[in-house]
Design a protein around this motif. Structure first.
Motif, PDB file in Angstrom:
ATOM      1  N   GLU A  36       0.693  -1.363  -0.039  1.00 52.49           N
ATOM      2  CA  GLU A  36      -0.018   0.131   0.206  1.00 52.49           C
ATOM      3  C   GLU A  36       0.767   1.202   0.094  1.00 52.49           C
ATOM      4  OE1 GLU A  36      -0.505  -2.547   2.320  1.00 52.49           O
ATOM      5  OE2 GLU A  36      -2.068  -3.352   1.263  1.00 52.49           O
ATOM      6  N   GLN A  37       1.804   1.279   0.815  1.00 52.39           N
ATOM      7  CA  GLN A  37       2.950   2.364   0.730  1.00 52.39           C
ATOM      8  C   GLN A  37       3.358   2.600  -0.504  1.00 52.39           C
ATOM      9  OE1 GLN A  37       5.551   0.933   3.994  1.00 52.39           O
ATOM     10  NE2 GLN A  37       4.390   2.412   5.481  1.00 52.39           N
ATOM     11  N   LEU A  41       3.038   5.780  -2.818  1.00 53.82           N
ATOM     12  CA  LEU A  41       4.344   6.617  -3.557  1.00 53.82           C
ATOM     13  C   LEU A  41       4.215   6.757  -4.965  1.00 53.82           C
ATOM     14  CD1 LEU A  41       7.460   5.738  -1.118  1.00 53.82           C
ATOM     15  CD2 LEU A  41       5.865   7.862  -1.177  1.00 53.82           C
ATOM     16  N   HIS A  42       3.948   5.688  -5.566  1.00 52.77           N
ATOM     17  CA  HIS A  42       3.835   5.563  -6.936  1.00 52.77           C
ATOM     18  C   HIS A  42       2.688   6.672  -7.503  1.00 52.77           C
ATOM     19  CE1 HIS A  42       3.800   2.761 -11.097  1.00 52.77           C
ATOM     20  NE2 HIS A  42       3.788   4.014 -11.133  1.00 52.77           N
ATOM     21  N   LEU A  43       1.672   6.467  -6.917  1.00 56.95           N
ATOM     22  CA  LEU A  43       0.359   7.483  -7.331  1.00 56.95           C
ATOM     23  C   LEU A  43       0.809   8.816  -7.267  1.00 56.95           C
ATOM     24  CD1 LEU A  43      -2.513   7.755  -8.466  1.00 56.95           C
ATOM     25  CD2 LEU A  43      -3.033   7.789  -5.704  1.00 56.95           C
ATOM     26  N   LYS A  44       1.493   9.195  -6.180  1.00 58.92           N
ATOM     27  CA  LYS A  44       1.801  10.555  -6.017  1.00 58.92           C
ATOM     28  C   LYS A  44       2.844  11.010  -6.957  1.00 58.92           C
ATOM     29  CE  LYS A  44       0.471  11.138  -1.104  1.00 58.92           C
ATOM     30  NZ  LYS A  44       1.034  11.763   0.193  1.00 58.92           N
ATOM     31  N   LYS A  45       3.743  10.024  -7.167  1.00 59.45           N
ATOM     32  CA  LYS A  45       4.817  10.562  -8.088  1.00 59.45           C
ATOM     33  C   LYS A  45       4.381  10.769  -9.507  1.00 59.45           C
ATOM     34  CE  LYS A  45       9.023   8.595 -10.281  1.00 59.45           C
ATOM     35  NZ  LYS A  45      10.133   7.436 -10.373  1.00 59.45           N
ATOM     36  N   MET A  46       3.278  10.086  -9.910  1.00 55.36           N
ATOM     37  CA  MET A  46       2.699   9.901 -11.223  1.00 55.36           C
ATOM     38  C   MET A  46       1.675  11.194 -11.134  1.00 55.36           C
ATOM     39  SD  MET A  46       1.152   6.459 -12.554  1.00 55.36           S
ATOM     40  CE  MET A  46       0.914   6.938 -14.136  1.00 55.36           C
ATOM     41  N   THR A  47       1.148  11.574 -10.108  1.00 57.86           N
ATOM     42  CA  THR A  47       0.398  12.926  -9.829  1.00 57.86           C
ATOM     43  C   THR A  47       1.216  14.045 -10.213  1.00 57.86           C
ATOM     44  OG1 THR A  47      -1.208  11.726  -8.134  1.00 57.86           O
ATOM     45  CG2 THR A  47      -1.191  14.277  -8.308  1.00 57.86           C
ATOM     46  N   LEU A  48       2.409  14.008  -9.741  1.00 53.79           N
ATOM     47  CA  LEU A  48       3.424  15.276  -9.757  1.00 53.79           C
ATOM     48  C   LEU A  48       3.927  15.371 -11.238  1.00 53.79           C
ATOM     49  CD1 LEU A  48       5.465  15.197  -6.451  1.00 53.79           C
ATOM     50  CD2 LEU A  48       3.764  16.759  -7.225  1.00 53.79           C
ATOM     51  N   LYS A  62      -6.667   2.469  -8.639  1.00 51.70           N
ATOM     52  CA  LYS A  62      -7.178   1.256  -8.795  1.00 51.70           C
ATOM     53  C   LYS A  62      -6.175   0.668  -9.921  1.00 51.70           C
ATOM     54  CE  LYS A  62     -11.939   2.682  -8.377  1.00 51.70           C
ATOM     55  NZ  LYS A  62     -13.312   2.889  -9.091  1.00 51.70           N
ATOM     56  N   VAL A  63      -5.785   1.113 -10.860  1.00 54.89           N
ATOM     57  CA  VAL A  63      -4.833   0.768 -11.876  1.00 54.89           C
ATOM     58  C   VAL A  63      -3.428   0.166 -11.178  1.00 54.89           C
ATOM     59  CG1 VAL A  63      -3.590   1.050 -13.922  1.00 54.89           C
ATOM     60  CG2 VAL A  63      -5.893   1.781 -13.982  1.00 54.89           C
ATOM     61  N   ILE A  64      -2.773   1.031 -10.113  1.00 53.63           N
ATOM     62  CA  ILE A  64      -1.661   0.934  -9.718  1.00 53.63           C
ATOM     63  C   ILE A  64      -1.844  -0.479  -8.618  1.00 53.63           C
ATOM     64  CG2 ILE A  64       0.011   1.819  -8.191  1.00 53.63           C
ATOM     65  CD1 ILE A  64      -0.312   4.574  -9.443  1.00 53.63           C
ATOM     66  N   ALA A  65      -3.023  -0.548  -8.041  1.00 60.10           N
ATOM     67  CA  ALA A  65      -3.267  -1.647  -6.981  1.00 60.10           C
ATOM     68  C   ALA A  65      -3.245  -2.974  -7.940  1.00 60.10           C
ATOM     69  CB  ALA A  65      -4.416  -1.287  -6.308  1.00 60.10           C
ATOM     70  N   GLU A  66      -3.794  -3.087  -8.918  1.00 60.57           N
ATOM     71  CA  GLU A  66      -4.003  -4.070  -9.739  1.00 60.57           C
ATOM     72  C   GLU A  66      -2.702  -4.620 -10.365  1.00 60.57           C
ATOM     73  OE1 GLU A  66      -6.999  -3.588 -12.832  1.00 60.57           O
ATOM     74  OE2 GLU A  66      -8.164  -3.007 -11.329  1.00 60.57           O
ATOM     75  N   GLN A  67      -1.966  -3.825 -10.588  1.00 57.59           N
ATOM     76  CA  GLN A  67      -0.503  -4.000 -11.354  1.00 57.59           C
ATOM     77  C   GLN A  67       0.351  -4.419 -10.262  1.00 57.59           C
ATOM     78  OE1 GLN A  67       0.806  -0.020 -12.889  1.00 57.59           O
ATOM     79  NE2 GLN A  67       0.491  -1.136 -15.073  1.00 57.59           N
ATOM     80  N   SER A  68       0.355  -3.797  -9.089  1.00 49.79           N
ATOM     81  CA  SER A  68       1.177  -4.432  -7.967  1.00 49.79           C
ATOM     82  C   SER A  68       0.790  -5.836  -7.575  1.00 49.79           C
ATOM     83  CB  SER A  68       0.894  -3.475  -6.761  1.00 49.79           C
ATOM     84  OG  SER A  68       1.654  -3.826  -5.811  1.00 49.79           O
ATOM     85  N   ASN A  69      -0.343  -6.113  -7.477  1.00 47.89           N
ATOM     86  CA  ASN A  69      -0.885  -7.260  -7.234  1.00 47.89           C
ATOM     87  C   ASN A  69      -0.497  -8.489  -8.312  1.00 47.89           C
ATOM     88  OD1 ASN A  69      -2.312  -6.461  -4.896  1.00 47.89           O
ATOM     89  ND2 ASN A  69      -4.372  -6.412  -5.637  1.00 47.89           N
ATOM     90  N   LYS A  70      -0.693  -8.119  -9.368  1.00 44.24           N
ATOM     91  CA  LYS A  70      -0.286  -9.062 -10.460  1.00 44.24           C
ATOM     92  C   LYS A  70       1.333  -9.239 -10.310  1.00 44.24           C
ATOM     93  CE  LYS A  70      -3.800  -7.930 -14.026  1.00 44.24           C
ATOM     94  NZ  LYS A  70      -3.870  -7.513 -15.442  1.00 44.24           N
ATOM     95  N   ARG A  71       2.027  -8.005 -10.243  1.00 45.38           N
ATOM     96  CA  ARG A  71       3.504  -8.303 -10.053  1.00 45.38           C
ATOM     97  C   ARG A  71       3.972  -9.223  -8.859  1.00 45.38           C
ATOM     98  NH1 ARG A  71       4.602  -3.181  -8.663  1.00 45.38           N
ATOM     99  NH2 ARG A  71       3.965  -2.528 -10.656  1.00 45.38           N
TER     100      ARG A  71
END
Length: 154
Positions: A36-37, A41-48, A62-71
């Motif tokens: 989750e952390q 961080l990934h989301l905040k970096k993309m937001t910036l 949602k997309v980042i969480a799905e990718q993380s789970n798959k990875r």
């Protein structure tokens, strides 16, 4: 006396070099964080980098969480196959894996086009290209043991 001084200097040099190698890398630090952390961080970096608005941030999380789970699932699977007997994949198995990976990339691109504006999508593609280029450079460096000589295809 000279020999003793040179030997002491050599010992100090070797021990300081060995300690540098034990320093934690960025990847090791990231692995100490919870998924989750890392996602946050990934989301905040993309937001910036892409200047995402609130609704885009929700979709991207949602997309980042799905990718993380798959990875994570693929890493567990890879470790399990690595620990078992090392078998070579057949050409059909390699083709199936590559085909599945490319299908996932196509789906990801389509999702990103829906979430991002045209300008943001172009920035995302550029970021992805730079990351891919850097990864390829590091792979070549480790493969040969020498710095890679990359040629831009622009």
């Amino acid at each position: 006396m000279k020999k003793l001084f040179i030997a002491a200097l050599l010992v100090v040099g070797i021990t300081s070099f060995a300690q540098e190698r034990r320093a934690t890398t960025e990847r090791a630090k990231m692995e100490q964080m919870t998924p989750e952390q890392r996602n946050q961080l990934h989301l905040k970096k993309m937001t910036l980098e892409l200047d995402l608005n609130a609704s885009q941030q929700k979709e991207m999380s949602k997309v980042i969480a799905e990718q993380s789970n798959k990875r994570e699932a693929k890493m567990v699977e890879r470790k399990a196959t690595k620990n078992s007997a090392k078998k070579q994949l057949t050409a059909d198995e390699r083709f199936a894996q590559k085909n599945q990976m490319l299908d996932e990339q196509i789906v990801m691109k389509e999702r990103m086009k829906k979430i991002l504006s045209a300008d943001q999508y172009k920035k995302w593609e550029d970021m992805k290209g730079k990351r891919h280029h850097g990864m390829k450079k590091r792979m070549m460096h480790h493969k040969d043991g020498k710095p890679a000589k990359m040629v831009d295809k622009k």
